[in-house]
Write an enzyme that holds these catalytic residues in place. Structure first.
Site, mmCIF file in Angstrom:
data_model
loop_
_atom_site.group_PDB
_atom_site.id
_atom_site.type_symbol
_atom_site.label_atom_id
_atom_site.label_comp_id
_atom_site.label_asym_id
_atom_site.label_seq_id
_atom_site.Cartn_x
_atom_site.Cartn_y
_atom_site.Cartn_z
ATOM 1 N N CYS A 34 0.892 -1.439 -0.073
ATOM 2 C CA CYS A 34 0.015 0.040 -0.025
ATOM 3 C C CYS A 34 0.662 1.415 -0.003
ATOM 4 O O CYS A 34 1.977 1.393 0.286
ATOM 5 C CB CYS A 34 -1.251 0.453 0.687
ATOM 6 S SG CYS A 34 -0.446 0.333 3.164
ATOM 7 N N CYS A 37 3.190 1.249 3.001
ATOM 8 C CA CYS A 37 4.238 0.555 2.753
ATOM 9 C C CYS A 37 5.527 1.071 1.909
ATOM 10 O O CYS A 37 6.674 1.103 2.002
ATOM 11 C CB CYS A 37 3.795 -1.041 2.013
ATOM 12 S SG CYS A 37 2.778 -1.353 3.351
ATOM 13 N N ARG A 41 9.745 1.412 2.907
ATOM 14 C CA ARG A 41 10.458 1.506 1.430
ATOM 15 C C ARG A 41 10.996 2.009 1.538
ATOM 16 O O ARG A 41 12.505 2.133 1.864
ATOM 17 C CB ARG A 41 9.779 0.378 0.379
ATOM 18 C CG ARG A 41 9.907 -1.202 1.236
ATOM 19 C CD ARG A 41 9.283 -1.312 -0.692
ATOM 20 N NE ARG A 41 8.994 -2.061 -0.511
ATOM 21 C CZ ARG A 41 8.125 -2.770 -1.422
ATOM 22 N NH1 ARG A 41 8.603 -2.947 -2.648
ATOM 23 N NH2 ARG A 41 6.451 -4.521 -1.612
ATOM 24 N N CYS A 99 -10.594 3.415 1.183
ATOM 25 C CA CYS A 99 -9.823 3.649 -0.425
ATOM 26 C C CYS A 99 -9.054 4.516 -1.443
ATOM 27 O O CYS A 99 -10.508 4.692 -2.046
ATOM 28 C CB CYS A 99 -10.001 1.948 -0.986
ATOM 29 S SG CYS A 99 -9.809 0.577 0.272
ATOM 30 N N CYS A 126 -4.499 0.279 3.392
ATOM 31 C CA CYS A 126 -3.604 0.136 4.175
ATOM 32 C C CYS A 126 -3.624 0.077 5.807
ATOM 33 O O CYS A 126 -3.197 -0.731 6.405
ATOM 34 C CB CYS A 126 -2.993 1.822 4.438
ATOM 35 S SG CYS A 126 -2.071 2.788 3.079
#
Length: 161
Positions: A34, A37, A41, A99, A126
């Protein structure tokens, strides 16, 4: 003996292994990341780059503290994003935000400040928990790893050179 340089290089290897694990989860386990995420990263990569540059540079005491501050800052940002993600996952189903658009669409169509605001607000995707290990979700594990990176930065900053 563990030198400051080895500690910093270990931090880089830790970040690199986290990034490889994320790629494995995405491409082998087919867990689609998502927007939060993806932001986590990016912060792992930036933190890892700071660890690597500091290890290669191997500065004196003041330089090590500056690098440790940069690593600490990105670790704290990552921990904050991860904590937000964990919070979204803990919401009751009726309070989960709807969403939103994907990360690519957001980055292509909105100014950076608006894009960051949209990503940090989170969305329904998420809040989905798609994988757990020892009852903790991926964002919860990521939060713990950012705390670990912060600990490495503090250890590097206060070590005798």
């Amino acid at each position: 003996m563990i030198t400051t340089r080895k500690l910093l290089f270990g931090g880089f290897l830790f970040c690199f292994s986290l990034f490889l694990a994320a790629l494995y989860m995405q491409h082998v386990m087919e867990l689609e990341p998502c927007p939060l995420c993806i932001l986590q990263r990016v912060l792992v990569m930036v933190t890892g780059i700071f660890f690597l540059i500091a290890a290669i540079h191997n500065p004196a005491r003041t330089g090590t503290k500056i690098y440790a501050a940069l690593i600490g800052l990105t670790s704290l940002l990552g921990a904050a994003v991860s904590a937000r993600h964990v919070w979204l996952q803990s919401l009751p189903a009726d309070q989960v935000p709807s969403c939103g658009p994907g990360m690519g669409f957001i980055m292509e169509n909105f100014p950076l400040t608006d894009a960051l605001s949209m990503v940090l607000s989170g969305s329904g995707e998420c809040a989905e928990v798609s994988w757990t290990f020892l009852t903790l979700s991926i964002p919860a594990w990521t939060l713990l790893t950012f705390v670990g990176m912060l600990g490495l930065a503090i250890a590097a900053a206060w070590r005798q050179h």
